[in-house]
Motif scaffolding. Structure first.
Motif, PDB file in Angstrom:
ATOM      1  N   GLY A  26      -0.770  20.448   7.206  1.00 20.13           N
ATOM      2  CA  GLY A  26      -0.013  19.470   7.104  1.00 20.13           C
ATOM      3  C   GLY A  26      -0.100  18.823   8.285  1.00 20.13           C
ATOM      4  N   LEU A  27       0.545  19.386   9.651  1.00 18.46           N
ATOM      5  CA  LEU A  27       1.104  18.566  10.612  1.00 18.46           C
ATOM      6  C   LEU A  27      -0.962  18.503  11.007  1.00 18.46           C
ATOM      7  N   VAL A  28      -1.293  19.113  11.254  1.00 19.74           N
ATOM      8  CA  VAL A  28      -3.009  18.477  11.451  1.00 19.74           C
ATOM      9  C   VAL A  28      -3.895  17.502  11.046  1.00 19.74           C
ATOM     10  N   LEU A  29      -3.447  17.520   9.430  1.00 21.92           N
ATOM     11  CA  LEU A  29      -4.112  16.162   8.672  1.00 21.92           C
ATOM     12  C   LEU A  29      -3.319  15.359   8.190  1.00 21.92           C
ATOM     13  N   GLY A  30      -1.804  15.596   9.291  1.00 16.53           N
ATOM     14  CA  GLY A  30      -0.923  14.168   9.147  1.00 16.53           C
ATOM     15  C   GLY A  30      -1.495  13.588  10.242  1.00 16.53           C
ATOM     16  N   HIS A  39      -3.076   3.165   6.433  1.00 16.83           N
ATOM     17  CA  HIS A  39      -2.380   3.723   7.247  1.00 16.83           C
ATOM     18  C   HIS A  39      -0.300   4.600   6.312  1.00 16.83           C
ATOM     19  N   ASN A  40      -0.571   2.807   5.881  1.00 16.05           N
ATOM     20  CA  ASN A  40       0.828   2.416   4.788  1.00 16.05           C
ATOM     21  C   ASN A  40       0.193   3.696   4.052  1.00 16.05           C
ATOM     22  N   VAL A  41      -0.675   3.917   3.359  1.00 15.83           N
ATOM     23  CA  VAL A  41      -0.724   5.071   2.285  1.00 15.83           C
ATOM     24  C   VAL A  41      -0.385   6.371   2.479  1.00 15.83           C
ATOM     25  N   PRO A  42      -0.137   7.060   3.494  1.00 12.43           N
ATOM     26  CA  PRO A  42       0.039   8.316   3.474  1.00 12.43           C
ATOM     27  C   PRO A  42       1.658   8.186   3.846  1.00 12.43           C
ATOM     28  N   GLU A  43       2.119   7.538   4.089  1.00  8.68           N
ATOM     29  CA  GLU A  43       3.266   7.080   5.029  1.00  8.68           C
ATOM     30  C   GLU A  43       4.581   6.501   3.109  1.00  8.68           C
ATOM     31  N   GLY A  44       3.524   6.378   2.428  1.00 11.39           N
ATOM     32  CA  GLY A  44       4.108   5.958   0.652  1.00 11.39           C
ATOM     33  C   GLY A  44       4.157   7.395   0.709  1.00 11.39           C
ATOM     34  N   ALA A 104       0.603  -1.231  -0.241  1.00 10.14           N
ATOM     35  CA  ALA A 104       0.073  -0.383  -0.272  1.00 10.14           C
ATOM     36  C   ALA A 104       0.855   1.492   0.115  1.00 10.14           C
ATOM     37  N   THR A 105       2.335   1.288   0.286  1.00 10.58           N
ATOM     38  CA  THR A 105       3.325   2.196   0.740  1.00 10.58           C
ATOM     39  C   THR A 105       3.437   2.393  -1.285  1.00 10.58           C
ATOM     40  N   SER A 106       3.202   2.101  -2.220  1.00 10.96           N
ATOM     41  CA  SER A 106       3.509   2.176  -3.592  1.00 10.96           C
ATOM     42  C   SER A 106       2.163   2.847  -3.575  1.00 10.96           C
ATOM     43  N   VAL A 107       0.853   2.815  -3.349  1.00 12.91           N
ATOM     44  CA  VAL A 107      -0.261   3.234  -3.501  1.00 12.91           C
ATOM     45  C   VAL A 107      -0.022   5.379  -3.589  1.00 12.91           C
ATOM     46  N   GLY A 108       0.722   5.664  -2.304  1.00  7.82           N
ATOM     47  CA  GLY A 108       1.152   6.731  -1.491  1.00  7.82           C
ATOM     48  C   GLY A 108       1.762   7.173  -2.470  1.00  7.82           C
ATOM     49  N   GLY A 109       2.831   6.168  -3.087  1.00  4.08           N
ATOM     50  CA  GLY A 109       4.308   6.399  -3.284  1.00  4.08           C
ATOM     51  C   GLY A 109       4.051   7.684  -4.652  1.00  4.08           C
ATOM     52  N   PHE A 110       2.746   6.741  -5.465  1.00  2.41           N
ATOM     53  CA  PHE A 110       1.832   7.455  -7.221  1.00  2.41           C
ATOM     54  C   PHE A 110       1.684   8.987  -6.661  1.00  2.41           C
ATOM     55  N   LEU A 121       1.589  12.537  10.585  1.00  2.00           N
ATOM     56  CA  LEU A 121       1.980  11.369  10.242  1.00  2.00           C
ATOM     57  C   LEU A 121       2.530  10.637  11.788  1.00  2.00           C
ATOM     58  N   MET A 122       3.966  10.989  11.632  1.00  3.49           N
ATOM     59  CA  MET A 122       5.104   9.944  12.170  1.00  3.49           C
ATOM     60  C   MET A 122       5.027  10.313  13.897  1.00  3.49           C
ATOM     61  N   MET A 123       4.623  11.792  13.916  1.00  6.83           N
ATOM     62  CA  MET A 123       4.936  12.416  15.495  1.00  6.83           C
ATOM     63  C   MET A 123       3.921  10.905  16.260  1.00  6.83           C
ATOM     64  N   THR A 124       2.177  11.455  15.487  1.00  7.36           N
ATOM     65  CA  THR A 124       1.534  10.859  16.583  1.00  7.36           C
ATOM     66  C   THR A 124       1.485   9.357  16.487  1.00  7.36           C
ATOM     67  N   ILE A 125       2.501   8.713  15.321  1.00  6.98           N
ATOM     68  CA  ILE A 125       2.083   6.895  15.859  1.00  6.98           C
ATOM     69  C   ILE A 125       3.168   6.524  16.329  1.00  6.98           C
ATOM     70  N   SER A 126       4.331   7.454  16.164  1.00  4.46           N
ATOM     71  CA  SER A 126       5.166   7.147  17.259  1.00  4.46           C
ATOM     72  C   SER A 126       5.195   7.433  18.563  1.00  4.46           C
ATOM     73  N   LEU A 127       4.083   8.750  18.943  1.00  5.22           N
ATOM     74  CA  LEU A 127       3.582   8.967  20.987  1.00  5.22           C
ATOM     75  C   LEU A 127       2.923   8.308  21.092  1.00  5.22           C
ATOM     76  N   VAL A 128       1.775   7.811  20.546  1.00  2.00           N
ATOM     77  CA  VAL A 128      -0.207   7.686  20.408  1.00  2.00           C
ATOM     78  C   VAL A 128       0.747   6.526  20.238  1.00  2.00           C
ATOM     79  N   GLU A 129       1.282   5.934  19.910  1.00  4.67           N
ATOM     80  CA  GLU A 129       1.170   3.955  19.254  1.00  4.67           C
ATOM     81  C   GLU A 129       2.427   3.530  19.829  1.00  4.67           C
ATOM     82  N   ILE A 130       3.301   3.414  19.829  1.00  3.04           N
ATOM     83  CA  ILE A 130       4.504   2.704  19.149  1.00  3.04           C
ATOM     84  C   ILE A 130       5.305   3.374  20.491  1.00  3.04           C
TER      85      ILE A 130
END
Length: 258
Positions: free
Chosen positions: A241-245, A152-157, A14-20, A43-52
């Motif tokens: 961008g920050l809020v959307l991510g 959530h792999n799409v926005p990561e891509g 699914a990261t490929s979809v985000g890549g396109f 995106l990255m700060m949220t998943i790091s501080l909220v989940e990982i």
């Protein structure tokens, strides 16, 4: 096991979809690039501080106690941030002296994209393990989990591909980096499954999660937010961008828990 591998592979791709999506011509506009970089940071700060990081802390607390677990997770997160800082010093970030950049490329963006790709790949290793094991134990549940992860792999891509495409104008290279970061999912699933069969201590996986969380936060603060501010036409693009991510990641994590 074959079904689990296929399901994990599809979730990772699914990261490929985000890549396109990240290689559309609109991404080359300064305002759009600012939004994309800030989106990746949110995106990255949220998943790091909220989940990982909380997941690593909860797991280690059960085996080590709250105090030791907090110190361990924070220490490993700081180590992850230090790794990113060292990589920033090693990866190119400006043209060689005396050599004009005739293509109008931005080496800083290229460095950001490569760092994001490496960190996303590390993050996808344990994520792939979770998908793989879930599918082995319960195929229906594993497919549902893989679907949520794919969302959530799409926005990561996109986060990987957008800065690389803006730096190189090479759509193939940008999508390739996004795809490679996603292929860490089946790799992590298969290798993790084999490692667990060899009785790998669980706390090593927990520490690897904390390491990735620290790296994600560092990439966001040292690379993405400054890059977004550099490309922003006004202040609005960075905030949007920050809020959307953050919002996209919160929604995808909520789907993951259904």
């Amino acid at each position: 096991m074959l079904l689990a591998l296929v399901v994990t592979l599809l979730a990772g791709l699914a990261t490929s979809v985000g890549g396109f999506i990240g290689t559309r011509s609109t991404m080359l506009r300064p305002g759009m690039m600012a939004v994309a970089l800030a989106f990746a940071a949110g995106l990255m700060m949220t998943i790091s501080l909220v989940e990982i990081a909380p997941a690593a802390l909860e797991s280690m607390t059960r085996s080590l106690g709250r105090g030791v677990a907090v110190v361990s997770v924070l220490g490993v997160m700081a180590l992850g941030a230090g790794v990113v800082y060292a990589l920033r010093r090693l990866l190119p970030h400006r043209p060689a002296p005396g050599v004009p950049d005739v293509r109008g490329l931005d080496p800083t963006l290229l460095r950001s994209g490569v760092l994001i790709g490496l960190v996303v790949a590390l993050h996808n290793l344990p994520e792939g393990l979770a998908t793989f094991l879930s599918t082995v134990e319960d195929p229906a549940g594993g497919v549902v989990l893989a679907l949520a992860i794919a969302i959530h792999n799409v926005p990561e891509g996109l986060a990987v591909a957008a800065p690389i495409y803006a730096a190189t104008r090479d759509r193939t290279q940008a999508v390739l980096w996004a795809t490679l970061s996603g292929l860490a999912e089946p790799l992590g699933g298969l290798l993790g499954y084999l490692a667990l069969r060899a009785v790998l201590p669980a706390d090593r996986l927990d520490l690897s999660l904390a390491l990735v969380a620290g790296m994600m936060v560092a990439v966001s603060l040292l690379e993405l937010v400054p890059g977004a501010r550099r490309y922003a036409v006004g202040r609005r693009e960075v905030v949007v961008g920050l809020v959307l991510g953050a919002a996209v990641m919160v929604v995808s994590l909520a789907l993951l828990r259904l």
